[in-house]
Design a protein around this motif. Structure first.
Motif, PDB file in Angstrom:
ATOM      1  N   ASP A 212       0.831  -1.207   0.000  1.00  0.00           N
ATOM      2  CA  ASP A 212       0.000   0.000   0.000  1.00  0.00           C
ATOM      3  C   ASP A 212       0.863   1.253   0.000  1.00  0.00           C
ATOM      4  O   ASP A 212       0.594   2.218  -0.737  1.00  0.00           O
ATOM      5  N   VAL A 213       1.907   1.255   0.829  1.00  0.00           N
ATOM      6  CA  VAL A 213       2.782   2.426   0.914  1.00  0.00           C
ATOM      7  C   VAL A 213       3.490   2.669  -0.412  1.00  0.00           C
ATOM      8  O   VAL A 213       3.580   3.810  -0.888  1.00  0.00           O
ATOM      9  N   GLU A 214       3.986   1.620  -1.022  1.00  0.00           N
ATOM     10  CA  GLU A 214       4.673   1.778  -2.307  1.00  0.00           C
ATOM     11  C   GLU A 214       3.725   2.350  -3.364  1.00  0.00           C
ATOM     12  O   GLU A 214       4.117   3.226  -4.151  1.00  0.00           O
ATOM     13  N   LEU A 215       2.495   1.869  -3.381  1.00  0.00           N
ATOM     14  CA  LEU A 215       1.533   2.359  -4.372  1.00  0.00           C
ATOM     15  C   LEU A 215       1.139   3.806  -4.095  1.00  0.00           C
ATOM     16  O   LEU A 215       1.057   4.628  -5.025  1.00  0.00           O
ATOM     17  N   ILE A 216       0.909   4.142  -2.829  1.00  0.00           N
ATOM     18  CA  ILE A 216       0.557   5.522  -2.487  1.00  0.00           C
ATOM     19  C   ILE A 216       1.671   6.483  -2.867  1.00  0.00           C
ATOM     20  O   ILE A 216       1.434   7.537  -3.475  1.00  0.00           O
ATOM     21  N   VAL A 217       2.902   6.149  -2.525  1.00  0.00           N
ATOM     22  CA  VAL A 217       4.035   7.013  -2.853  1.00  0.00           C
ATOM     23  C   VAL A 217       4.164   7.163  -4.366  1.00  0.00           C
ATOM     24  O   VAL A 217       4.388   8.274  -4.883  1.00  0.00           O
ATOM     25  N   THR A 218       4.006   6.079  -5.104  1.00  0.00           N
ATOM     26  CA  THR A 218       4.107   6.149  -6.561  1.00  0.00           C
ATOM     27  C   THR A 218       3.041   7.059  -7.148  1.00  0.00           C
ATOM     28  O   THR A 218       3.334   7.913  -8.000  1.00  0.00           O
ATOM     29  N   GLU A 219       1.804   6.878  -6.717  1.00  0.00           N
ATOM     30  CA  GLU A 219       0.707   7.678  -7.274  1.00  0.00           C
ATOM     31  C   GLU A 219       0.849   9.158  -6.920  1.00  0.00           C
ATOM     32  O   GLU A 219       0.666  10.032  -7.778  1.00  0.00           O
ATOM     33  N   LEU A 220       1.173   9.454  -5.659  1.00  0.00           N
ATOM     34  CA  LEU A 220       1.288  10.859  -5.264  1.00  0.00           C
ATOM     35  C   LEU A 220       2.480  11.539  -5.925  1.00  0.00           C
ATOM     36  O   LEU A 220       2.379  12.687  -6.379  1.00  0.00           O
TER      37      LEU A 220
END
Length: 301
Positions: A212-220
């Motif tokens: 989840d953290v990796e995806l959130i950081v990528t999207e933001l």
């Protein structure tokens, strides 16, 4: 003519609660209106019992689950139900503010209530928002007057003289504290995104939230690079039982409903903030001429 109605319901007892919500549902069903009720768990049990056999004809949702992050309520609760019934007037009860909300969560709740007015302007929908004035803070009750054009209280209904959506959105557009100095990674180009993901994963400290953290950081970070025209700073750290993902850039976010609209059929872009709202337990945002900060919080076990 399409009519959007957005009253706040002020109640003090279970009896007052049911005296308003049960007729709201039954009158809607009698008129052929689809009805949904999204209220926190203990209230949900009360509503189900009050509706009796009619409960099977109402969409019942636990707002403490579906609306844990207030930023996903418009898209994933309200619009999801209303959009399934565009041919008819729709009645929805949404209770996003309750006494168990934390001080960190509350500003996002107030912003959500204000943004409902923008999201449903011109739609044929009634969204009734209950407020337990016996347990909520004076601030929450006062803000309800600002975010709702009409108030229902007991057997009376009156217009709110304090109704001011732009004023509330401006008031709660609060700067967010800087991340710890050792928790920041700068992203200048899309070529830095893989390193940003590794940085985030290394600081996560919770194996079940790494993806989840990796995806959130990528999207933001991707959103920042695309829309701000410059680099961004990614922060990841733990605080107060949450994993915090904080992305800052030098751009201004002009759309107050960004990340709160469900994607249109065939829409390929513009899903980043929506996805972040889905993954996070809370999202706070600050934007202005000096830049934009989006902060996602994920609860740790």
């Amino acid at each position: 003519m399409n009519t959007f109605v957005h009253p706040a319901l002020f109640y003090r007892t279970d009896q007052e609660y049911l005296a308003a919500l049960v007729p709201f549902a039954t009158e809607g069903l009698d008129a052929g209106h689809p009805v949904a009720m999204a209220v926190p768990g203990d209230r949900l049990d009360l509503v189900r019992a009050g509706l009796g056999a009619l409960a099977s004809h109402v969409t019942l949702l636990d707002m403490a689950v579906e609306g844990r992050n207030p930023g996903r309520i418009i898209a994933r609760v309200l619009r999801r139900f209303a959009d399934r019934h565009r041919d008819r007037h729709v009645r929805i009860v949404g209770e996003p503010v309750w006494a168990g909300r934390s001080a960190t969560e509350y500003p996002a709740c107030a912003q959500h209530e204000a943004l409902i007015n923008l999201a449903f302007d011109g739609r044929d929908v009634t969204i009734l928002c209950p407020y337990d004035v016996s347990s909520l803070s004076e601030r929450a009750v006062a803000d309800a007057m600002v975010t709702h054009p009409v108030v229902w209280e007991g057997t009376s209904s009156y217009e709110s003289a304090e109704y001011d959506v732009p004023g509330l959105l401006d008031r709660y557009n609060e700067p967010l504290p800087e991340p710890p100095a050792d928790a920041v990674f700068e992203v200048s180009t899309t070529g830095d995104l893989a390193d940003a993901r590794r940085f985030a994963a290394a600081r996560c400290g919770a194996a079940d939230r790494v993806a989840d953290v990796e995806l959130i950081v990528t999207e933001l970070a991707t959103n920042s690079l695309r829309h701000s025209g410059g680099p961004c700073r990614v922060g990841v750290w733990q605080a107060d039982g949450h994993l915090v993902c904080d992305v800052r850039d030098g751009g201004a976010l002009g759309d107050p409903l960004a990340g709160r609209r469900p994607p249109e059929p065939g829409q390929l872009s513009g899903r980043g903030l929506l996805m972040v709202n889905d993954l996070a337990d809370l999202v706070r945002l600050h934007t202005g001429p000096a830049g934009t900060t989006v902060r996602a919080l994920l609860a740790l076990s």
